[in-house]
Design an enzyme around this catalytic site. Structure first.
Site: not given
Ligand code: BGC
Length: 861
Positions: A447, A451-453, A460, A513, A714, A729
């Site tokens: 995504d 960051r921490d993801e 996405d 999703w 984003e 994003h």
């Molecule tokens: C992500 C998104 C993802 C979403 C879900 C976010 O934190 O970065 O792109 O689809 O969470 O709602």
């Protein structure tokens, strides 16, 4: 004598002209570690003659001089994904394959040859054991002679760097890929023949935490001697381990490297490891070992800083001019123990210092402690960052602008397309899309990169997958991602919101999703003609659809978590979920039709129809003639589904909302945005779609770009604080597909997937003077460019061998037009010239063409 010369003179050009190129096995060139029993062969027939068709092909596969498969001359125009049908392939073997093709006049091309190597097919082929220890491991071994063939099979959970005799093996970084480890771990295969010597050798590995959060590896080197004898060097209890200079590593937080802790010579033979500890044999991770049959993550390029500033004493900020994924390479000279720190950020504060607020928990800091002496060069191994700016502190002396050089890191997918147009803002959006997508291909489609993801968020993933497939060769990458989805599917048929499942992504996915599963499967079929992905995933997508049915009430779904995410104007979650419920049923029905399964095809078609009428009943507002809450997304999803009865002014409501309520702006989130542009084009509103695409005020892509964005944000809003606002994003990059398909006008044809049939249908709109697109398809290169001058429209088109196309020449505002092709009249006085296949439809003249290059010119008459 003279006739012999004559013969030679004509034979040469024909052979040179008719050729197969771009030979691939399972989408890869000369792959190592092919671990499917029936790999598929593809090539591109090359012939510049118009209307060229392949009439037959021949494939010959051999190993060690012995033929294991010879198709003979097969009458077929198929040049892609021909399944191997010879003797069973063996593990860890090298194969050569050759292909030639015949054209429509039965002239044959010369053979072209390529190679592939098989991987380790079964668990029994693995003699190596998983080992665990500190982050350096090593083993000395000796070989009687220099090998004639050697392959290393390696996997790590998390990351590994394999070394032989002092050198890094291969050019992968951040290997092994992120997978559902309890189900599958991917190994890489390297040709290490040239790295091994007669006599003493050493193999070593450095290990990082990666996504798995542990340091374990499995290494097996299979060696063949000149006399045919074989040897295996494999990880086992005799390997030794010790901590090395990497004192900490984390994908989010960065790497800390203390060069004083280096152990020189540790990766060469003869190193004294008597004080090193024995490794522990690790319980094998539960997942099976499968080959990494997709482009690995590599360093794909370097960026020199465009600017260096010093906002505070002892602090330097380097600007690389581009948001990307990777790290920097540091050049430094100083005293042992001096500590240099590099922090990474997407944005700056007004005072020129870096703003890391939006990285949330990710510290994104690399630390290097000098060993002293000569110039030292360091780049991290087991982390990556998403950034444009790097802050340097603790540097001894004053840095130069090349003290830091950026290294661009992502899955090394090949570029496959190009789009450009006469409007600068479109080219800049295209640039941001390409960089945004590339920096989010990190073995899974992520995504964000900073960051921490950085997870495989599924909405996405599917929303930018078509744009990805038009800009890059994504076939192998998405084949793997679909396997990851399959590996993540729960017993109830649900899939997670992120694949692999992140700790915080609990329960079943939001329908918008989870529908990444059917949708990416379908896109792979449409764009690569890949039937095998449908075979492999049919059961899975059907179970996903059945899961949605289990949650539905009277044909609609209330179950929703995110819906049309990050919109300007919200849309009811159940409406978005029901739309994707319909999409899932529809794709399941289509997949069944493709596979010739008539019973499920009919059942899921009926289900899709039921969902449509339930959608209509529940979400239609008869007074307003709109759907849901009347938001742009509500109406456009209804129109996309085709539920809106003829004569209902919903489309008008949508365009009114864009034009008047929002002053020529969209109000959609990530879901609505994906479907808005194709819908507007399909309904004759390309001019409005164009106005939205080139818009520069909030909310729009241009708004981001005018504020310095080099990738996509984003959020439509400009935010930089401690909140959810990544600056890279790619999900709004879905518009990239519309650039190719509508503006350049290169579209696939559902009836003949994989660009066997092509629709060339450019939208000549707004103040656009020209647009141009190129695409390397599995059947060969396609291109479409157009330019206009007054009433004259020039269209240049290239179509690959064996494909056909319909070329739509718009009449524009003209009542009567005349069209020439390469200077010859092909349409005049409302009629096609003799021998030309053309018709008038929707105010356009549609020409049917075969392969080759064509130049159409339209003028008023
Ligand atoms: C992500 C998104 C993802 C979403 C879900 C976010 O934190 O970065 O792109 O689809 O969470 O709602």
């Amino acid at each position: 004598m003279s006739s012999w010369i004559l013969l030679l003179a004509c034979a040469l050009p024909v052979a040179a002209q008719l050729a197969p190129s771009d030979l691939r096995v399972e989408y890869l060139r000369d792959p190592l570690g092919v671990d499917v029993a029936h790999p598929r062969f593809s090539w591109v027939p090359v012939d510049s003659e118009r209307g060229a068709k392949q009439s037959a092909y021949q494939i010959v596969v051999s190993t060690g001089g012995a033929t294991v498969w010879d198709t003979g001359k097969v009458a077929s125009d198929e040049n892609a994904q021909i399944e191997y049908g010879g003797e069973a392939l063996q593990s860890d073997k090298s194969y050569e394959w050759r292909v030639r093709w015949w054209d429509q006049n039965d002239r044959s091309s010369a053979y072209r040859e390529a190679h592939f190597d098989t991987g380790l097919f079964s668990a029994a082929d693995w003699k190596a054991r998983w080992i665990r220890g500190a982050n350096q491991m090593r083993k000395d071994f000796s070989l009687e002679s220099k090998p004639v063939r050697a392959r290393a099979f390696v996997a790590g959970v998390g990351y590994y760097e394999l070394r032989i005799n002092g050198r890094k093996v291969g050019d992968h970084v951040l290997d092994s890929p992120y997978t559902v480890y309890r189900r599958r771990i991917l190994y890489s295969t390297y040709d290490v023949t040239g790295m091994l010597d007669a006599g003493p050798n050493a193999v070593a590995a450095m290990l990082g935490e990666g996504w798995f959060g542990a340091r374990a590896a499995i290494v097996q080197i299979e060696v063949e001697m000149p006399d045919g004898r074989r040897a295996t060097i494999a990880t086992d209890a005799t390997w030794k381990s010790a901590p090395g200079p990497i004192v900490a590593d984390s994908i989010y937080n960065g790497e800390a490297y203390d060069a004083r802790k280096e152990t020189p010579g540790w990766d060469r033979a003869g190193f004294d490891d008597s004080k090193w500890s024995a490794v522990s044999l690790d319980d094998p991770p539960a997942g099976v070992l499968s080959s990494q049959m997709m482009p690995p993550i590599r360093v794909t390029g370097e960026i020199m800083p465009v600017k260096m500033t010093s906002p505070r004493p002892g602090m330097w900020v380097f600007d690389f001019g581009q948001n990307f994924s990777g790290w920097v390479r540091l050049k430094v000279r100083g005293e042992a123990g001096e500590k240099v720190k590099i922090r990474h950020a997407e944005t700056l504060y007004d005072d020129g210092t870096i703003n890391v607020e939006n990285l949330r928990g990710a510290r994104a800091t690399d630390t290097y402690i000098l060993k002293g002496g000569d110039a030292e060069i360091y780049e991290p191994r087991f982390t990556y960052h998403g950034f444009r700016y790097a802050e340097l502190t603790g540097f001894p002396g004053t840095p130069q602008q090349d003290t830091l050089i950026a290294r661009v890191v992502h899955s090394d997918v090949e570029p496959a397309g190009g789009f450009s147009a006469s409007k600068t803002i479109l080219n800049q959006i295209q640039h941001n899309i390409v960089w945004g997508i590339a920096s989010n291909l990190e073995s899974i489609p992520t995504d964000c990169n900073q960051r921490d993801e950085r997870m495989g968020w599924m909405a996405d993933a599917h929303l930018y997958s078509e744009a990805a497939m038009l800009n890059f060769d994504m076939a192998a990458f998405y084949t793997n991602f679909l396997r990851n989805i399959r590996d993540s599917q729960d017993d109830d048929g649900s899939v997670p919101d992120t694949v692999p499942r992140a700790r915080y992504a609990r329960g079943p996915a939001d329908p918008a999703w989870g529908s990444a599963y059917p949708l990416i499967t379908l896109y792979m079929y449409q764009r690569y003609g890949d039937r095998r992905v449908i075979e492999e995933n049919f059961d899975g997508i059907r179970r996903w659809t059945d899961f949605l049915t289990s949650r539905a009430k009277n044909g609609t779904l209330d179950f929703s978590k995110y819906g049309d995410w990050v919109p300007i104007e919200p849309t009811p979650g159940p409406l978005v979920s029901t739309f994707y419920y319909y999409v899932s049923a529809d794709v399941t029905a289509r997949a069944a039709e493709i596979l010739g399964k008539s019973q499920p095809a009919q059942a899921y078609r009926e289900l899709a129809d039921e969902i449509k009428s339930a959608f209509e009943q529940r979400f239609f507002n008869p007074e307003a003639k709109t759907y849901g809450n009347g938001s742009q997304t509500s109406n456009l999803l209804a129109l996309t589904m085709g539920v809106v009865p003829k004569g209902t002014p919903t489309l008008g409501r949508l365009t009114d909302s864009i034009n008047y309520q929002h002053n020529t702006h969209l109000s959609t989130g990530i879901v609505g945005t994906r479907y808005l542009f194709p819908l507007l084009t399909r309904t004759g509103n390309s001019a409005l779609a164009y106005d939205l695409a080139v818009q520069t005020t909030y909310p729009s892509w241009g708004y981001m770009i005018e504020r310095g964005a080099t990738t996509l944000w984003e959020l439509w809003q400009e935010k930089t604080g401690d909140s959810m606002n990544s600056h890279n994003h790619p999900m709004f990059g879905s518009i990239g597909a519309w650039f190719y398909e509508a503006l350049a006008g290169i579209d696939f044809d559902e009836s003949a997937p994989g660009y066997r049939k092509i629709q060339i249908r450019p939208q000549v709109v707004g103040d656009l003077r020209w647009a141009s697109g190129t695409l390397k398809t599995i059947r060969g290169p396609v291109s479409s460019s157009w330019s206009r001058d007054g009433d004259t429209l020039r269209m240049e088109v290239t179509i690959p061998v064996s494909s056909t196309a319909e070329v739509w020449v718009p009449k524009g505002h003209l009542d009567e037009i005349q069209v020439t092709e390469s200077g010859k009249n092909v349409w005049k006085d409302g009629r096609a010239a003799e021998g030309v296949k053309a018709r008038e439809e929707d105010g356009q003249i549609v020409f049917e063409i075969g392969s080759g290059r064509y130049v159409f010119e339209r003028s008023g008459s």
